[in-house]
Design a protein around this motif. Structure first.
Motif, short mmCIF file in Angstrom:
data_model
loop_
_atom_site.label_atom_id
_atom_site.label_comp_id
_atom_site.label_asym_id
_atom_site.label_seq_id
_atom_site.Cartn_x
_atom_site.Cartn_y
_atom_site.Cartn_z
N ASN A 259 0.74 -1.47 0.15
CA ASN A 259 -0.19 -0.19 -0.01
C ASN A 259 1.08 1.45 -0.21
OD1 ASN A 259 -2.39 -1.97 -0.16
ND2 ASN A 259 -2.76 -0.81 2.15
N LEU A 260 1.80 1.49 1.01
CA LEU A 260 2.20 2.26 0.95
C LEU A 260 3.63 2.45 0.06
CD1 LEU A 260 2.94 5.27 2.28
CD2 LEU A 260 4.44 4.15 4.08
N ASP A 261 4.80 1.77 -0.47
CA ASP A 261 5.52 1.58 -0.32
C ASP A 261 5.14 1.69 -2.12
OD1 ASP A 261 7.05 1.51 1.89
OD2 ASP A 261 8.05 -1.16 1.94
N GLY A 262 4.21 0.95 -2.67
CA GLY A 262 4.00 0.73 -3.84
C GLY A 262 3.73 1.99 -4.27
N THR A 263 2.88 3.24 -3.45
CA THR A 263 2.30 3.96 -3.97
C THR A 263 3.76 5.36 -4.00
OG1 THR A 263 -0.10 3.99 -2.70
CG2 THR A 263 0.71 5.76 -3.28
N PHE A 264 4.81 5.34 -3.15
CA PHE A 264 5.80 5.46 -3.59
C PHE A 264 6.54 5.61 -4.61
CE2 PHE A 264 10.21 5.68 -3.56
CZ PHE A 264 10.56 7.44 -3.71
N HIS A 265 6.50 3.56 -5.29
CA HIS A 265 7.22 3.38 -6.48
C HIS A 265 6.27 3.97 -7.57
CE1 HIS A 265 8.17 -0.27 -4.25
NE2 HIS A 265 9.18 1.26 -3.96
N VAL A 266 5.08 3.85 -7.75
CA VAL A 266 4.29 4.27 -8.69
C VAL A 266 4.20 5.66 -9.07
CG1 VAL A 266 1.55 4.80 -9.68
CG2 VAL A 266 2.48 2.83 -9.10
N LEU A 267 3.86 7.09 -7.79
CA LEU A 267 4.23 8.24 -7.77
C LEU A 267 5.08 8.60 -8.89
CD1 LEU A 267 2.97 9.31 -4.73
CD2 LEU A 267 1.80 9.78 -6.79
N ARG A 268 6.06 8.21 -8.48
CA ARG A 268 8.18 8.58 -8.51
C ARG A 268 7.64 8.13 -10.45
NH1 ARG A 268 12.80 5.15 -5.73
NH2 ARG A 268 12.34 3.19 -7.58
N ALA A 269 7.51 6.79 -10.74
CA ALA A 269 7.83 6.46 -12.05
C ALA A 269 7.00 7.76 -12.36
CB ALA A 269 7.51 5.07 -12.13
N ALA A 270 5.84 7.69 -11.76
CA ALA A 270 4.75 8.48 -13.63
C ALA A 270 5.56 10.32 -13.24
CB ALA A 270 3.46 8.41 -12.43
N VAL A 271 6.17 10.34 -11.64
CA VAL A 271 6.59 11.45 -12.25
C VAL A 271 7.95 12.29 -13.30
CG1 VAL A 271 7.93 13.19 -10.92
CG2 VAL A 271 5.59 13.12 -9.63
N ARG A 272 8.92 10.97 -12.90
CA ARG A 272 9.23 10.98 -13.93
C ARG A 272 9.27 10.61 -15.84
NH1 ARG A 272 12.76 5.90 -11.27
NH2 ARG A 272 13.83 7.46 -9.62
N ALA A 273 7.26 10.43 -15.53
CA ALA A 273 7.59 10.72 -17.30
C ALA A 273 6.85 11.30 -17.63
CB ALA A 273 6.65 8.57 -17.66
N MET A 274 5.82 12.36 -16.54
CA MET A 274 5.16 13.71 -16.43
C MET A 274 6.27 14.66 -16.54
SD MET A 274 1.88 12.46 -14.33
CE MET A 274 0.77 10.94 -15.40
N ARG A 275 7.25 14.55 -15.38
CA ARG A 275 7.45 15.84 -15.55
C ARG A 275 8.02 16.59 -16.20
NH1 ARG A 275 9.16 18.45 -10.58
NH2 ARG A 275 9.59 16.39 -8.96
N PRO A 276 9.15 15.79 -17.12
CA PRO A 276 9.55 16.14 -18.32
C PRO A 276 8.23 16.95 -19.57
CG PRO A 276 10.26 13.99 -17.54
CD PRO A 276 9.81 14.33 -17.25
N VAL A 277 7.78 16.81 -19.79
CA VAL A 277 6.41 17.63 -20.55
C VAL A 277 5.98 18.49 -19.77
CG1 VAL A 277 6.20 15.41 -21.74
CG2 VAL A 277 4.67 15.21 -20.15
N GLY A 278 6.34 18.34 -18.75
CA GLY A 278 5.31 20.28 -18.17
C GLY A 278 3.72 19.40 -17.80
N ALA A 279 3.42 18.43 -17.52
CA ALA A 279 1.64 17.82 -17.56
C ALA A 279 1.44 16.87 -16.85
CB ALA A 279 0.71 18.59 -18.91
N GLY A 280 0.10 16.67 -16.48
CA GLY A 280 0.21 15.05 -16.55
C GLY A 280 -0.66 15.26 -14.86
N ALA A 281 -1.30 13.83 -14.61
CA ALA A 281 -2.53 14.07 -13.43
C ALA A 281 -2.39 13.22 -13.16
CB ALA A 281 -4.13 14.30 -14.32
N ILE A 282 -2.15 12.33 -12.07
CA ILE A 282 -1.54 11.44 -10.64
C ILE A 282 -3.24 11.04 -9.42
CG2 ILE A 282 -0.69 10.00 -10.29
CD1 ILE A 282 1.63 11.51 -10.80
N VAL A 283 -4.19 10.10 -9.43
CA VAL A 283 -4.94 9.95 -9.15
C VAL A 283 -4.69 8.95 -8.15
CG1 VAL A 283 -7.36 9.64 -8.26
CG2 VAL A 283 -6.99 11.31 -10.48
N VAL A 284 -4.16 8.46 -6.55
CA VAL A 284 -4.68 7.74 -5.63
C VAL A 284 -5.44 7.59 -5.42
CG1 VAL A 284 -3.03 7.09 -4.09
CG2 VAL A 284 -1.81 8.79 -5.80
N ILE A 285 -6.02 6.31 -5.12
CA ILE A 285 -7.22 5.44 -4.30
C ILE A 285 -6.81 5.80 -3.33
CG2 ILE A 285 -8.24 3.80 -3.91
CD1 ILE A 285 -9.19 5.43 -6.67
N GLY A 286 -7.29 6.06 -1.90
CA GLY A 286 -6.48 5.96 -0.43
C GLY A 286 -8.03 5.65 0.71
#
Length: 273
Positions: A140-167
């Protein structure tokens, strides 16, 4: 005029993800599957369904146009990185990521249910083993970090993106006998909010949906005694996965452009935060 306005609103919603590339974790069932279906229905040109159960993800993907499935254990950091990198390599970008993967603890639920049936307080914490604690936090927690980190790496270079986490609303009401799950989801919320404050400067939005009781496979495994505890006639019944998906997709859409680091409590009125 009212009918015309409604028709225009419906038309806008039908195409609000037109041309977008999306990825959904935990997409083999429940809320993740509902999110994936709705993304495709609303115009996404590609929806990648990721789930630890590859057959479940494939089964859902087969009923969705422009969808594909990949096996993914979010607790495996390298596998998460590879999966997201493959999406970018294949489609050129990643516009939307909805992270719905997570686990509960059936044994702890059983103890809580037994205690309720016997009219006694649950006794979980002193019996909770390291393996059970680690499993819930790792996924739940480590997995969320892994997913957030990977998504940010993909989205930050293009300056756009939306991430939604189910808490989970369990992060707020911290159910008796469920310390590891409550802790994992509270960590998910704080982690997501911290990342949200950082990455909005790069044009990436992160938000959280915190559902209450929802009719998913996880809920189906909940003992009847525990389920009956949620049967309060003063509030809405269990949510459907589609209802939670609607909230997740709102957060992922341009209509939520001013929501950053929000945690939307979606528990049918059981309590407010």
């Amino acid at each position: 005029m009212g009918e015309e306005t409604q028709m225009n609103s419906d038309a806008r919603q039908a195409v609000r993800f037109e041309g977008k590339v999306a990825m959904v974790t935990g997409a083999g069932s429940g809320m993740g599957a509902a999110v994936a279906r709705q993304l495709a229905a609303e115009g996404a040109r590609a929806v990648v369904l990721a789930d630890v159960n590859a057959d479940s993800a494939k089964g859902v993907a087969e009923g969705i146009g422009a969808a594909s499935a990949v096996p993914l254990d979010v607790a495996d950091a390298a596998a998460v990185d590879t999966a997201v990198e493959d999406v970018v390599r294949r489609y050129g970008r990643l516009d939307v990521l909805v992270h719905a993967a997570g686990v509960d603890d059936p044994e702890a639920k059983r103890e809580i249910a037994d205690a309720l049936a016997a009219g006694r307080q649950p006794e979980v914490t002193d019996r909770l083993g390291d393996a059970a604690w680690s499993r819930v936090l790792r996924i739940n927690l480590d997995g969320t970090f892994h997913v957030l980190r990977a998504a940010v790496r993909a989205m930050r270079p293009v300056g756009a993106g939306a991430i939604v986490v189910i808490g989970s609303s369990s992060a707020f009401d911290t159910p008796v006998g469920y310390p590891h799950y409550a802790a994992s989801k509270a960590g998910v919320h704080a982690l997501s909010q911290a990342v949200a404050k950082e990455v909005i400067a790069s044009g990436v939005r992160v938000n959280v949906v915190a559902p209450g009781p929802t009719e998913t496979g996880m809920a189906a495994r909940t003992p009847p005694e525990l389920r009956s505890g949620f049967a309060d006639p003063r509030v809405r019944p269990y949510a459907t996965p589609e209802e939670i998906a609607d909230i997740a997709l709102f957060l992922a859409s341009d209509a939520a452009a001013n929501l950053v680091g929000a945690v939307l409590l979606a528990n049918g009125g059981r309590f407010t935060s």
